[in-house]
Design a protein around this motif. Structure first.
Motif, PDB file in Angstrom:
ATOM      1  N   PRO A   1     -10.302 -25.309  29.971  1.00  0.00           N
ATOM      2  CA  PRO A   1     -10.994 -24.544  31.020  1.00  0.00           C
ATOM      3  C   PRO A   1     -10.355 -23.203  31.352  1.00  0.00           C
ATOM      4  N   ARG A   2      -9.093 -23.010  30.967  1.00  0.00           N
ATOM      5  CA  ARG A   2      -8.422 -21.721  31.223  1.00  0.00           C
ATOM      6  C   ARG A   2      -7.924 -21.097  29.911  1.00  0.00           C
ATOM      7  N   ILE A   3      -8.738 -21.294  28.854  1.00  0.00           N
ATOM      8  CA  ILE A   3      -8.319 -20.822  27.533  1.00  0.00           C
ATOM      9  C   ILE A   3      -8.120 -19.307  27.493  1.00  0.00           C
ATOM     10  N   GLU A   4      -8.915 -18.547  28.248  1.00  0.00           N
ATOM     11  CA  GLU A   4      -8.767 -17.090  28.211  1.00  0.00           C
ATOM     12  C   GLU A   4      -7.406 -16.660  28.747  1.00  0.00           C
ATOM     13  N   LEU A   5      -6.916 -17.328  29.766  1.00  0.00           N
ATOM     14  CA  LEU A   5      -5.574 -17.033  30.277  1.00  0.00           C
ATOM     15  C   LEU A   5      -4.499 -17.559  29.330  1.00  0.00           C
ATOM     16  N   LEU A   6      -4.729 -18.709  28.732  1.00  0.00           N
ATOM     17  CA  LEU A   6      -3.739 -19.282  27.822  1.00  0.00           C
ATOM     18  C   LEU A   6      -3.542 -18.419  26.582  1.00  0.00           C
ATOM     19  N   ARG A   7      -4.548 -17.660  26.203  1.00  0.00           N
ATOM     20  CA  ARG A   7      -4.434 -16.810  25.019  1.00  0.00           C
ATOM     21  C   ARG A   7      -3.486 -15.632  25.226  1.00  0.00           C
ATOM     22  N   HIS A   8      -3.182 -15.314  26.455  1.00  0.00           N
ATOM     23  CA  HIS A   8      -2.339 -14.154  26.730  1.00  0.00           C
ATOM     24  C   HIS A   8      -0.903 -14.385  26.282  1.00  0.00           C
ATOM     25  N   LYS A   9      -0.371 -13.415  25.538  1.00  0.00           N
ATOM     26  CA  LYS A   9       1.072 -13.349  25.259  1.00  0.00           C
ATOM     27  C   LYS A   9       1.744 -12.423  26.266  1.00  0.00           C
ATOM     28  N   GLN A  10       0.960 -11.560  26.862  1.00  0.00           N
ATOM     29  CA  GLN A  10       1.335 -10.721  28.003  1.00  0.00           C
ATOM     30  C   GLN A  10       0.209 -10.865  29.005  1.00  0.00           C
ATOM     31  N   LEU A  11       0.512 -10.645  30.264  1.00  0.00           N
ATOM     32  CA  LEU A  11      -0.547 -10.658  31.272  1.00  0.00           C
ATOM     33  C   LEU A  11      -0.207  -9.618  32.317  1.00  0.00           C
ATOM     34  N   PHE A  12      -1.017  -8.568  32.398  1.00  0.00           N
ATOM     35  CA  PHE A  12      -0.782  -7.573  33.426  1.00  0.00           C
ATOM     36  C   PHE A  12      -2.097  -7.075  33.998  1.00  0.00           C
ATOM     37  N   VAL A  13      -2.010  -6.634  35.219  1.00  0.00           N
ATOM     38  CA  VAL A  13      -3.159  -6.142  35.972  1.00  0.00           C
ATOM     39  C   VAL A  13      -2.870  -4.695  36.349  1.00  0.00           C
ATOM     40  N   GLY A  14      -3.803  -3.808  36.100  1.00  0.00           N
ATOM     41  CA  GLY A  14      -3.547  -2.404  36.404  1.00  0.00           C
ATOM     42  C   GLY A  14      -4.821  -1.619  36.578  1.00  0.00           C
ATOM     43  N   ARG A  15      -4.647  -0.350  36.910  1.00  0.00           N
ATOM     44  CA  ARG A  15      -5.800   0.541  36.961  1.00  0.00           C
ATOM     45  C   ARG A  15      -5.356   1.991  36.875  1.00  0.00           C
ATOM     46  N   PRO A  16      -6.224   2.826  36.280  1.00  0.00           N
ATOM     47  CA  PRO A  16      -5.902   4.245  36.176  1.00  0.00           C
ATOM     48  C   PRO A  16      -6.258   4.980  37.458  1.00  0.00           C
ATOM     49  N   TYR A  17      -5.467   5.978  37.792  1.00  0.00           N
ATOM     50  CA  TYR A  17      -5.785   6.884  38.891  1.00  0.00           C
ATOM     51  C   TYR A  17      -6.409   8.181  38.376  1.00  0.00           C
ATOM     52  N   GLY A  18      -6.127   8.515  37.139  1.00  0.00           N
ATOM     53  CA  GLY A  18      -6.674   9.744  36.578  1.00  0.00           C
ATOM     54  C   GLY A  18      -6.057  10.979  37.208  1.00  0.00           C
ATOM     55  N   PHE A  19      -6.937  11.898  37.630  1.00  0.00           N
ATOM     56  CA  PHE A  19      -6.478  13.198  38.128  1.00  0.00           C
ATOM     57  C   PHE A  19      -6.890  13.438  39.578  1.00  0.00           C
ATOM     58  N   GLU A  20      -7.199  12.377  40.294  1.00  0.00           N
ATOM     59  CA  GLU A  20      -7.594  12.534  41.692  1.00  0.00           C
ATOM     60  C   GLU A  20      -6.444  13.138  42.492  1.00  0.00           C
ATOM     61  N   ALA A  21      -6.784  13.695  43.658  1.00  0.00           N
ATOM     62  CA  ALA A  21      -5.763  14.386  44.458  1.00  0.00           C
ATOM     63  C   ALA A  21      -4.593  13.470  44.787  1.00  0.00           C
ATOM     64  N   ASP A  22      -4.888  12.224  45.179  1.00  0.00           N
ATOM     65  CA  ASP A  22      -3.797  11.310  45.514  1.00  0.00           C
ATOM     66  C   ASP A  22      -3.269  10.570  44.289  1.00  0.00           C
ATOM     67  N   ALA A  23      -3.676  11.025  43.106  1.00  0.00           N
ATOM     68  CA  ALA A  23      -3.112  10.489  41.872  1.00  0.00           C
ATOM     69  C   ALA A  23      -1.931  11.318  41.394  1.00  0.00           C
ATOM     70  N   LEU A  24      -1.796  12.530  41.913  1.00  0.00           N
ATOM     71  CA  LEU A  24      -0.744  13.433  41.463  1.00  0.00           C
ATOM     72  C   LEU A  24       0.024  14.073  42.611  1.00  0.00           C
ATOM     73  N   GLY A  25      -0.590  14.199  43.773  1.00  0.00           N
ATOM     74  CA  GLY A  25       0.022  14.898  44.884  1.00  0.00           C
ATOM     75  C   GLY A  25       0.945  14.020  45.711  1.00  0.00           C
ATOM     76  N   PRO A  26       1.421  14.529  46.851  1.00  0.00           N
ATOM     77  CA  PRO A  26       2.365  13.794  47.692  1.00  0.00           C
ATOM     78  C   PRO A  26       1.835  12.448  48.186  1.00  0.00           C
ATOM     79  N   ASP A  27       0.503  12.312  48.349  1.00  0.00           N
ATOM     80  CA  ASP A  27      -0.069  11.050  48.824  1.00  0.00           C
ATOM     81  C   ASP A  27       0.023   9.934  47.792  1.00  0.00           C
TER      82      ASP A  27
END
Length: 211
Positions: free
Chosen positions: A159-185
């Motif tokens: 029932p959890r084969i998709e998770l079992l297939r992982h040799k690594q497991l990480f969660v992330g997301r891109p910020y790109g070039f938004e103002a608070d992706a590069l500036g002081p915020d």
């Protein structure tokens, strides 16, 4: 040391490095790397350290000893705050902007077996499933190298084969070039998202039990 954001020169530096990944380019532009990339990274790491711990800012040089690609320099800059071996929070700057993540970035032998055993366990496995589904619903990307079928000792109808297939497991997301992706915020954005990812790291550091 106050974090004031990443200047445009940081992105330009990596754009140019992708085009000319040579020692000659690096030596001529090392001062740009130090001023526009390395020092802001150190300031960002210092701002986050009280809440998350000390970060390792990765070296800009590639290990090419066993690689077909012999280009000497990384075309991104990353830093990592470890809470366990190869497990922790991550931040990256590249020509595509910035991104954050957290998780379990490499596992071999007993460590990977312990993670999979925790996923196989009904209680802890369901807890991770709920957590991953929540992150997906919130727009996070679920990543990590995986085996193509079922790992040894497990069946493809688990029932959890998709998770079992992982040799690594990480969660992330891109910020790109938004103002608070590069500036002081950016400090607050990383701080908020790393805190959101803390339950994943808690699971990874408390549920798997090595023999």
């Amino acid at each position: 040391m106050q974090f004031n954001g990443f200047p445009t020169a940081a992105l330009d530096f990596y754009d140019d490095l992708e085009m000319d990944n040579s020692k000659a380019f690096w030596e001529a532009n090392k001062h740009v790397y130090l001023d526009a990339v390395r020092r802001p990274f150190e300031a960002l790491a210092a701002a986050l350290e009280p809440q998350f711990g000390a970060a390792k800012i990765f070296r800009p040089y590639r290990d090419v000893r066993f690689r077909a690609d012999k280009t000497p320099y990384k075309t991104h800059q990353g830093m990592f705050v470890a809470v366990a071996p190869r497990t922790g929070w991550y931040f990256e700057l590249s020509p595509r902007g910035t991104r954050v993540g957290a998780g379990f970035y490499e596992a071999t032998g007993p460590r990977l077996a312990a993670v999979r055993a925790a996923i196989d366990d009904e209680k802890s496995g369901k807890a991770l499933t709920r957590l991953v589904k929540r992150y997906e619903k919130e727009g996070w990307e679920i990543g990590g190298d995986r085996v193509k079928t079922a790992p040894r000792g497990y069946t493809v109808d688990h029932p959890r084969i998709e998770l079992l297939r992982h040799k690594q497991l990480f969660v992330g997301r891109p910020y790109g070039f938004e103002a608070d992706a590069l500036g002081p915020d950016l400090v607050e954005r990383v701080r908020t998202d790393w805190e959101t990812l803390r339950p994943l790291l808690t699971w990874l550091t408390t549920r798997p039990k090595a023999d």
